[in-house]
Design an enzyme around this catalytic site. Structure first.
Site, PDB file in Angstrom:
ATOM      1  CD  GLU A  97      -2.868  -0.901   2.498  1.00 52.36           C
ATOM      2  OE1 GLU A  97      -3.537  -1.889   2.797  1.00 52.36           O
ATOM      3  OE2 GLU A  97      -2.889   0.166   3.139  1.00 52.36           O
ATOM      4  CB  CYS A 114       4.813  -5.396   9.709  1.00 49.32           C
ATOM      5  SG  CYS A 114       5.899  -4.573  10.894  1.00 49.32           S
ATOM      6  CB  CYS A 118       1.517  -2.703  16.289  1.00 48.36           C
ATOM      7  SG  CYS A 118       3.220  -2.132  16.202  1.00 48.36           S
ATOM      8  CB  CYS A 121      -0.915  -2.394  13.026  1.00 44.67           C
ATOM      9  SG  CYS A 121      -0.321  -2.286  11.336  1.00 44.67           S
ATOM     10  CD  GLU A 160      10.456  -0.623  12.534  1.00 40.50           C
ATOM     11  OE1 GLU A 160       9.409  -0.138  12.958  1.00 40.50           O
ATOM     12  OE2 GLU A 160      11.523   0.028  12.444  1.00 40.50           O
ATOM     13  CB  SER A 189       7.908   5.864  10.572  1.00 37.98           C
ATOM     14  OG  SER A 189       7.175   5.369  11.649  1.00 37.98           O
ATOM     15  CG  ASN A 288      -8.115   4.365  10.662  1.00 36.20           C
ATOM     16  OD1 ASN A 288      -9.081   5.094  10.476  1.00 36.20           O
ATOM     17  ND2 ASN A 288      -6.924   4.592  10.165  1.00 36.20           N
ATOM     18  CB  CYS A 331      -1.568   1.149   7.850  1.00 34.91           C
ATOM     19  SG  CYS A 331      -0.112   0.283   7.313  1.00 34.91           S
TER      20      CYS A 331
HETATM   21  S1  SF4 Z   1       2.155  -0.293  13.138  1.00 35.95           S
HETATM   22 FE1  SF4 Z   1       3.976  -0.345  11.810  1.00 35.95          FE
HETATM   23  S2  SF4 Z   1       5.473  -1.508  13.031  1.00 35.95           S
HETATM   24 FE2  SF4 Z   1       3.469  -1.946  13.949  1.00 35.95          FE
HETATM   25  S3  SF4 Z   1       2.782  -3.850  12.913  1.00 35.95           S
HETATM   26 FE3  SF4 Z   1       1.938  -2.082  11.773  1.00 35.95          FE
HETATM   27  S4  SF4 Z   1       3.411  -1.738  10.112  1.00 35.95           S
HETATM   28 FE4  SF4 Z   1       4.451  -2.963  11.676  1.00 35.95          FE
END
Ligand code: SF4
Length: 351
Positions: A97, A114, A118, A121, A160, A189, A288, A331
């Site tokens: 994306e 990733c 998190c 996410c 990440e 980031s 979100n 995301c």
């Molecule tokens: S917030 Fe960023 S670091 Fe955390 S799982 Fe999602 S993409 Fe990975």
């Protein structure tokens, strides 16, 4: 759909190919400029036709087709003309994306999936699927520039960056040296990783730093970001501050606001303690709400109170919009939905 990776996945591979065709650094740079800026290779008084070696001129259509195949538009979900989420198909059919942000910004992915995981996410749910090559990261910028100008690139999409640092730094170098992006407008980031703090000060193109903090409480942070390095928050802020002072770019602290999790008065007090006197901007990002994640964003009143409370205490604070959220959510959500349904059901919008 092919499952074969492009032979030009990384900038270093592209450079080697060009060198094998008799190119010198000036030829490589001009090709990188033309590709990343979506501009003609010609320069005043020096058309590419006479400047590039004959072997490159003969091979150019093939190379251009391979570069275009690094990142193709699979779907676009516009919130308005300036802001949209782009679903990007990579050479092997994997989906990443990018997000067109307001005021010429672009958020790019650095990995498919990733490993940090998190809990709030979608990108972290399936774990890491694969790394993006440096050329695939630059290709997202070229793809976006076919739609509109890009003057700022933030490495905050899926992935990440610290887990794919060689490719991310190679992409940053190209965007900063040949891609016409001001160095302070390249924003890396991270959840906070020692490799980032070691490597960034040594780079010729030093990006600004965004640090995903989300809480000041180390125990809570370990629960929210289960696979992030266990560096105490106090230490992370010190490391970021040293980099901010060295580069003169403020650290942008990222904080996804989740009701009842990290929106307390106690957190506000600790933010003030941590960031008073620091070269820092606090970015609150409303969570979100997405299917399958059992969190909520705080009320608009609570978020406005938090911003006001920090500003009153001298901490530069902003409530950031999560671009495109009204169209396809958080995301990683766009990709997750696309993977869950037939590709033909995705709305494809031509670049
Ligand atoms: S917030 Fe960023 S670091 Fe955390 S799982 Fe999602 S993409 Fe990975």
């Amino acid at each position: 759909m092919t499952s074969e990776l492009s032979p030009l996945l990384r900038i270093a591979l592209l450079r080697s190919r060009l060198q094998a065709l008799g190119c010198k650094p000036c030829h490589e740079d001009r090709l990188l400029r033309g590709w990343s800026q979506v501009a003609s290779y010609d320069r005043k008084g020096s058309p590419a036709a006479s400047f590039f070696p004959a072997a490159l001129r003969a091979e150019l259509p093939v190379i251009e087709a391979q570069l275009a195949g690094l990142a193709r538009l699979h779907g676009a979900f516009p919130a308005d003309h300036e802001v949209a989420r782009l679903l990007v198909e990579l050479s092997d059919g994997q989906l990443a994306e990018s997000v067109l942000l307001p005021r010429g910004g672009l958020c790019v992915s650095t990995q498919v999936g990733c490993a940090v995981g998190c809990v709030f996410c979608m990108s972290g749910r399936a774990g890491l699927i694969r790394q993006l090559g440096s050329a695939e990261i630059v290709a997202q910028v070229a793809l976006a520039r076919h739609r509109r100008k890009v003057e700022k690139v933030v490495f905050m999409g899926m992935g990440e960056p610290a887990h794919n640092l060689d490719n991310v730094l190679e992409a940053i170098a190209v965007l900063g040296l040949q891609g016409d992006i001001a160095h302070k407008n390249l924003v890396l980031s991270t959840v906070g990783d020692e490799r980032v703090f070691e490597r960034l000060p040594l780079e010729s193109v030093k990006p600004a730093l965004a640090l995903s903090l989300h809480t000041t409480d180390d125990t809570l942070r370990a629960r929210l970001l289960p696979n992030a390095p266990r560096i105490p928050v106090v230490e992370l802020v010190e490391l970021a501050e040293a980099y901010a002072r060295a580069t003169r770019y403020p650290t942008q602290y990222q904080w996804t606001l989740i009701e009842g999790v990290n929106d307390s008065d106690a957190e506000l007090e600790r933010i003030v303690e941590l960031l008073t006197g620091k070269y820092a901007i606090m970015n609150f990002i409303p969570f979100n709400e997405v299917d399958g994640l059992d969190f909520r964003r705080p009320s608009a009143e609570r978020m406005a109170f938090m911003v006001g409370a920090l500003k009153q205490r001298g901490i530069i604070t902003q409530l950031r919009d999560s671009a495109g959220q009204e169209v396809e959510g958080a995301c990683g959500q766009l990709r997750a939905r696309a993977e869950a349904r037939p590709k033909s059901a995705i709305r494809v919008v031509a670049a």
